[in-house]
Scaffold this motif. Structure first.
Motif, short mmCIF file in Angstrom:
data_model
loop_
_atom_site.label_atom_id
_atom_site.label_comp_id
_atom_site.label_asym_id
_atom_site.label_seq_id
_atom_site.Cartn_x
_atom_site.Cartn_y
_atom_site.Cartn_z
N LEU A 31 -0.11 6.97 1.53
CA LEU A 31 -0.03 5.62 0.99
C LEU A 31 0.99 4.76 1.75
O LEU A 31 0.74 3.59 2.03
CB LEU A 31 0.34 5.67 -0.50
CG LEU A 31 -0.77 6.18 -1.43
CD1 LEU A 31 -0.20 6.50 -2.80
CD2 LEU A 31 -1.89 5.15 -1.54
N LEU A 32 2.14 5.33 2.06
CA LEU A 32 3.22 4.55 2.67
C LEU A 32 3.19 4.55 4.19
O LEU A 32 3.65 3.59 4.82
CB LEU A 32 4.58 5.09 2.20
CG LEU A 32 4.88 4.97 0.71
CD1 LEU A 32 6.28 5.52 0.42
CD2 LEU A 32 4.77 3.53 0.24
N GLN A 49 8.53 1.78 -2.90
CA GLN A 49 8.33 0.42 -2.40
C GLN A 49 9.19 -0.59 -3.17
O GLN A 49 9.61 -1.61 -2.61
CB GLN A 49 6.86 0.03 -2.49
CG GLN A 49 5.99 0.73 -1.46
CD GLN A 49 4.51 0.45 -1.67
OE1 GLN A 49 4.02 0.43 -2.79
NE2 GLN A 49 3.79 0.22 -0.57
N LEU A 50 9.44 -0.31 -4.44
CA LEU A 50 10.23 -1.22 -5.28
C LEU A 50 11.73 -0.91 -5.27
O LEU A 50 12.50 -1.53 -5.98
CB LEU A 50 9.71 -1.17 -6.72
CG LEU A 50 8.27 -1.70 -6.91
CD1 LEU A 50 7.79 -1.44 -8.33
CD2 LEU A 50 8.21 -3.19 -6.57
N SER A 85 0.70 7.89 -6.32
CA SER A 85 0.74 6.43 -6.42
C SER A 85 1.99 5.96 -7.14
O SER A 85 2.63 4.98 -6.71
CB SER A 85 -0.51 5.92 -7.14
OG SER A 85 -1.68 6.29 -6.43
N LEU A 86 2.36 6.63 -8.23
CA LEU A 86 3.58 6.26 -8.96
C LEU A 86 4.81 6.38 -8.07
O LEU A 86 5.68 5.49 -8.07
CB LEU A 86 3.76 7.17 -10.18
CG LEU A 86 2.96 6.88 -11.43
CD1 LEU A 86 3.20 7.97 -12.48
CD2 LEU A 86 3.32 5.51 -12.01
N ALA A 129 4.96 6.48 -4.68
CA ALA A 129 4.91 5.52 -3.56
C ALA A 129 5.32 4.13 -4.04
O ALA A 129 6.10 3.43 -3.37
CB ALA A 129 3.51 5.50 -2.95
N GLU A 130 4.81 3.72 -5.20
CA GLU A 130 5.16 2.40 -5.74
C GLU A 130 6.64 2.32 -6.07
O GLU A 130 7.30 1.31 -5.80
CB GLU A 130 4.33 2.11 -6.99
CG GLU A 130 4.60 0.73 -7.57
CD GLU A 130 3.78 0.43 -8.80
OE1 GLU A 130 3.81 -0.72 -9.25
OE2 GLU A 130 3.12 1.35 -9.34
N ALA A 131 7.19 3.39 -6.64
CA ALA A 131 8.63 3.40 -6.94
C ALA A 131 9.45 3.22 -5.67
O ALA A 131 10.40 2.43 -5.64
CB ALA A 131 9.01 4.71 -7.64
N LYS A 154 -2.52 10.08 -9.11
CA LYS A 154 -1.68 9.26 -9.99
C LYS A 154 -0.20 9.45 -9.68
O LYS A 154 0.55 8.47 -9.57
CB LYS A 154 -1.96 9.62 -11.46
CG LYS A 154 -1.25 8.74 -12.46
CD LYS A 154 -1.66 9.07 -13.89
CE LYS A 154 -0.92 8.21 -14.90
NZ LYS A 154 -1.27 8.57 -16.29
#
Length: 196
Positions: free
Chosen positions: A188-189, A42-43, A35-36, A38-40, A32
C-alpha cells in the motif's frame, strides 16, 4: 514410533497453513489490518505490539521488520514492541504483571495509534487489560489469538483465531500472518517495491 509422532506434528502444521491460505475471512482480516496500519502511518500515528513469552518474541520480530527492513530498502516505520526488560520487570515488581503492557500504553500511546496483541489463549490478563485501555484511549485494536479466542474473542477491530490447541502451532501461524500484514502495508505504501 518417533517418526510417526514427528510426522504428525508436520502434518498438523501443514493443516493449519492450509487453513490459513484457504480462509477468505483470514484474507479479509489481513487486508483490513494492512489498510488500518498503512493509514495510521500516513496520518503520523504508530503501532504498538505486545505479547507474552514466545508471542513477545514475535512482537519484537514484527517491530524490527518495520523499523529496519522487510524485503527491500524503504523508509523506517514507527512500530514499538512493548518489550523493554527494565520496564517489564519494574512494572511487574511495583504494580504487578497484569500492568506491564497497559503502563507501556499509558507512556507511549495516543488516540489514532494501533495496538496489536498476541495471545495464544486470548485469556492473558495483561493483554486483556491492554486492550481495555487501548479502547478507552481510542486506539484501533488488532488481535492474533488461538484455541477458541478466549476472553478476547470479538473484542478487537481485527482478529484472527488460529484453530489449534498448542502454542507452538498457533505462534507459527501468527508469524505467517504478521509477515503477510507487513507485505500488505508495504504494497500500500511502497508499491514500487513489488513491481517486477
Amino acid at each position: 514410533m518417533m517418526h510417526r509422532q514427528l510426522q504428525s506434528s508436520y502434518q498438523e502444521a501443514a493443516r493449519l497453513f492450509h487453513w490459513l491460505s484457504d480462509s477468505k475471512e483470514c484474507l479479509e482480516q489481513t487486508v483490513k489490518a494492512s489498510s488500518l496500519i498503512a493509514e495510521a502511518f500516513q496520518l503520523g500515528y504508530k503501532v504498538l505490539i505486545c505479547g507474552n513469552g514466545g508471542s513477545l518474541c514475535d512482537a519484537v520480530h514484527f517491530a524490527e521488520e518495520f523499523t529496519g527492513r522487510y524485503r527491500k530498502d524503504r523508509a523506517p516505520l514507527p512500530v514499538i514492541a512493548l518489550s523493554d526488560p527494565a520496564h517489564l520487570t519494574c512494572v511487574g515488581n511495583d504494580y504487578g504483571f497484569e500492568e506491564v503492557f497497559s503502563r507501556g500504553l499509558q507512556a507511549y500511546a495516543k488516540s489514532g495509534d494501533i495496538l496489536i496483541v498476541l495471545s495464544t489463549s486470548g485469556n492473558s490478563k495483561n493483554i486483556i487489560q491492554a486492550v481495555t485501555l487501548a479502547k478507552r484511549l481510542s486506539l484501533k485494536t488488532v488481535a492474533l489469538l488461538g484455541k477458541d479466542g478466549g476472553k478476547l474473542r470479538g473484542e478487537c477491530d481485527v482478529e484472527w483465531i488460529v484453530p489449534a490447541q498448542t502454542s507452538d502451532r498457533i505462534q507459527e501461524i501468527h508469524m505467517a500472518i504478521l509477515h503477510t500484514v507487513i507485505e500488505g502495508v508495504e504494497r500500500l505504501l511502497f508499491p514500487h517495491l513489488y513491481e517486477s
